[in-house]
Design a protein around this motif. Structure first.
Motif, PDB file in Angstrom:
ATOM      1  N   UNK A   1       0.849  -1.186   0.000  1.00 47.22           N
ATOM      2  CA  UNK A   1       0.000   0.000   0.000  1.00 47.22           C
ATOM      3  C   UNK A   1       0.890   1.243   0.000  1.00 47.22           C
ATOM      4  N   UNK A   2       0.755   2.073  -1.057  1.00 46.46           N
ATOM      5  CA  UNK A   2       1.671   3.180  -1.278  1.00 46.46           C
ATOM      6  C   UNK A   2       0.902   4.488  -1.443  1.00 46.46           C
ATOM      7  N   UNK A   3       1.401   5.526  -0.801  1.00 44.04           N
ATOM      8  CA  UNK A   3       0.760   6.841  -0.885  1.00 44.04           C
ATOM      9  C   UNK A   3       1.119   7.523  -2.201  1.00 44.04           C
ATOM     10  N   UNK A   4       0.211   8.321  -2.776  1.00 46.17           N
ATOM     11  CA  UNK A   4       0.533   9.076  -3.984  1.00 46.17           C
ATOM     12  C   UNK A   4       1.654  10.083  -3.718  1.00 46.17           C
ATOM     13  N   UNK A   5       2.463  10.414  -4.722  1.00 45.13           N
ATOM     14  CA  UNK A   5       3.551  11.391  -4.541  1.00 45.13           C
ATOM     15  C   UNK A   5       3.095  12.722  -3.955  1.00 45.13           C
ATOM     16  N   UNK A   6       1.904  13.187  -4.340  1.00 45.75           N
ATOM     17  CA  UNK A   6       1.406  14.456  -3.812  1.00 45.75           C
ATOM     18  C   UNK A   6       1.173  14.364  -2.303  1.00 45.75           C
ATOM     19  N   UNK A   7       0.658  13.235  -1.842  1.00 44.11           N
ATOM     20  CA  UNK A   7       0.423  13.065  -0.409  1.00 44.11           C
ATOM     21  C   UNK A   7       1.742  13.062   0.352  1.00 44.11           C
ATOM     22  N   UNK A   8       2.735  12.379  -0.176  1.00 41.57           N
ATOM     23  CA  UNK A   8       4.044  12.313   0.476  1.00 41.57           C
ATOM     24  C   UNK A   8       4.627  13.714   0.638  1.00 41.57           C
ATOM     25  N   UNK A   9       4.580  14.516  -0.423  1.00 42.22           N
ATOM     26  CA  UNK A   9       5.116  15.874  -0.357  1.00 42.22           C
ATOM     27  C   UNK A   9       4.317  16.735   0.606  1.00 42.22           C
ATOM     28  N   UNK A  10       2.991  16.673   0.511  1.00 43.91           N
ATOM     29  CA  UNK A  10       2.150  17.503   1.370  1.00 43.91           C
ATOM     30  C   UNK A  10       2.385  17.207   2.849  1.00 43.91           C
ATOM     31  N   UNK A  11       2.454  15.931   3.183  1.00 43.24           N
ATOM     32  CA  UNK A  11       2.670  15.576   4.587  1.00 43.24           C
ATOM     33  C   UNK A  11       4.041  16.030   5.070  1.00 43.24           C
ATOM     34  N   UNK A  12       5.043  16.012   4.193  1.00 39.49           N
ATOM     35  CA  UNK A  12       6.381  16.472   4.588  1.00 39.49           C
ATOM     36  C   UNK A  12       6.405  17.973   4.856  1.00 39.49           C
ATOM     37  N   UNK A  13       5.420  18.697   4.286  1.00 36.69           N
ATOM     38  CA  UNK A  13       5.318  20.144   4.476  1.00 36.69           C
ATOM     39  C   UNK A  13       4.264  20.527   5.514  1.00 36.69           C
ATOM     40  N   UNK A  14       3.654  19.522   6.125  1.00 33.45           N
ATOM     41  CA  UNK A  14       2.646  19.796   7.150  1.00 33.45           C
ATOM     42  C   UNK A  14       1.325  20.306   6.612  1.00 33.45           C
ATOM     43  N   UNK A  15       1.020  19.979   5.358  1.00 34.42           N
ATOM     44  CA  UNK A  15      -0.224  20.436   4.728  1.00 34.42           C
ATOM     45  C   UNK A  15      -1.303  19.372   4.933  1.00 34.42           C
ATOM     46  N   UNK A  16      -2.503  19.779   5.357  1.00 35.35           N
ATOM     47  CA  UNK A  16      -3.585  18.793   5.534  1.00 35.35           C
ATOM     48  C   UNK A  16      -3.892  18.055   4.234  1.00 35.35           C
ATOM     49  N   UNK A  17      -4.070  16.736   4.314  1.00 34.39           N
ATOM     50  CA  UNK A  17      -4.322  15.900   3.146  1.00 34.39           C
ATOM     51  C   UNK A  17      -5.704  15.256   3.259  1.00 34.39           C
ATOM     52  N   UNK A  18      -6.446  15.309   2.151  1.00 33.76           N
ATOM     53  CA  UNK A  18      -7.779  14.704   2.081  1.00 33.76           C
ATOM     54  C   UNK A  18      -7.770  13.695   0.934  1.00 33.76           C
ATOM     55  N   UNK A  19      -8.361  12.518   1.164  1.00 33.79           N
ATOM     56  CA  UNK A  19      -8.390  11.475   0.142  1.00 33.79           C
ATOM     57  C   UNK A  19      -9.797  10.892  -0.011  1.00 33.79           C
ATOM     58  N   UNK A  20     -10.767  11.724  -0.363  1.00 35.90           N
ATOM     59  CA  UNK A  20     -12.143  11.222  -0.474  1.00 35.90           C
ATOM     60  C   UNK A  20     -12.329  10.357  -1.721  1.00 35.90           C
ATOM     61  N   UNK A  21     -13.282   9.459  -1.649  1.00 38.49           N
ATOM     62  CA  UNK A  21     -13.599   8.608  -2.799  1.00 38.49           C
ATOM     63  C   UNK A  21     -14.340   9.395  -3.889  1.00 38.49           C
ATOM     64  N   UNK A  22     -15.013  10.460  -3.483  1.00 44.42           N
ATOM     65  CA  UNK A  22     -15.778  11.268  -4.419  1.00 44.42           C
ATOM     66  C   UNK A  22     -15.832  12.707  -3.924  1.00 44.42           C
ATOM     67  N   UNK A  23     -15.989  13.638  -4.870  1.00 48.08           N
ATOM     68  CA  UNK A  23     -16.168  15.045  -4.505  1.00 48.08           C
ATOM     69  C   UNK A  23     -17.639  15.432  -4.489  1.00 48.08           C
ATOM     70  N   UNK A  24     -18.508  14.462  -4.726  1.00 46.98           N
ATOM     71  CA  UNK A  24     -19.944  14.749  -4.784  1.00 46.98           C
ATOM     72  C   UNK A  24     -20.626  14.582  -3.429  1.00 46.98           C
ATOM     73  N   UNK A  25     -19.858  14.202  -2.435  1.00 50.16           N
ATOM     74  CA  UNK A  25     -20.396  14.041  -1.084  1.00 50.16           C
ATOM     75  C   UNK A  25     -20.511  15.414  -0.419  1.00 50.16           C
TER      76      UNK A  25
END
Length: 220
Positions: free
Chosen positions: A43-67
């Motif tokens: 199980x591997x995180x996307x590159x954007x998530x890895x960078x964001x977490x290293x910079x202390x930026x909140x990360x959201x990974x929803x299954x849909x944007x229609x919720x």
């Protein structure tokens, strides 16, 4: 500028890094869910998530944007601008209307040519000598919004899509940051696409990877 960033793969991480380097405030990052990778299906995180977490930026990974709960989270982040780079989801109207400066997208072709998922690969497959990057405002269609900025990129006669992608990644990040700055100054011009000239770049299939030695050497 207060920016909400949406993206997933390496090209998106490069753009996010450029936005941060330019001094913008990234209030949050939306990316796709972690996926199993490799023969061991780790199980591997996307590159954007890895960078964001290293910079202390909140990360959201929803299954849909229609919720509605997800849309409420986006409104609570109060972005001035939403920036999308290879996120992999179409933004619904409820999200498009949140930021006062709109939602922009980096697409790696000279739109309206090669709308869709694999524009770099198709430009090489079709033997094109030039491609580029387009920055556009997002609407409800697939890569159909008004163009804000373009930057052409030449394609070498022996260049692979992988090699081309590396150069386009750099050009895309540079052009994106330039466009965000122009938006902040109120100096952008919206140019509608000529939809009659649109072509599509659908996802590649495994069958396309088969070598057919009856085809010309250049195509192979």
């Amino acid at each position: 500028m207060r920016i909400l960033f949406m993206g997933t793969p390496d090209i998106a991480a490069a753009s996010l890094a450029a936005i941060l380097e330019a001094g913008h405030e990234v209030c949050g990052v939306f990316t796709r869910q972690d996926k199993p990778v490799g023969r061991k299906q780790v199980l591997t995180a996307p590159p954007v998530k890895v960078l964001a977490e290293s910079k202390g930026i909140p990360v959201y990974q929803p299954r849909t944007l229609r919720d509605e709960a997800v849309q409420s989270d986006i409104r609570a982040l109060a972005p001035e601008l939403i920036v999308v780079v290879a996120y992999g989801r179409i933004l619904p109207p409820e999200v498009l209307e949140v930021p006062p400066l709109g939602c922009i997208n980096l697409h790696v072709s000279l739109l309206p040519k090669y709308r869709g998922a694999a524009p770099v690969q198709w430009s090489v497959i079709n033997g094109d000598t030039e491609t580029g990057v387009s920055i556009m405002f997002l609407d409800e269609g697939l890569d159909t919004g008004d163009i804000l900025n373009v930057a052409p990129v030449t394609i070498g006669p022996e260049e692979t899509s992988g090699e081309l992608f590396e150069r386009i990644t750099d050009q895309g990040a540079k052009t994106l940051v330039e466009t965000i700055a122009a938006i902040g100054r109120g100096e952008v011009t919206r140019t509608p696409q000529d939809h009659s000239k649109a072509t599509l770049a659908p996802p590649l299939t495994k069958e396309m990877a088969r070598f057919d030695f009856t085809r010309p050497a250049k195509e192979l």
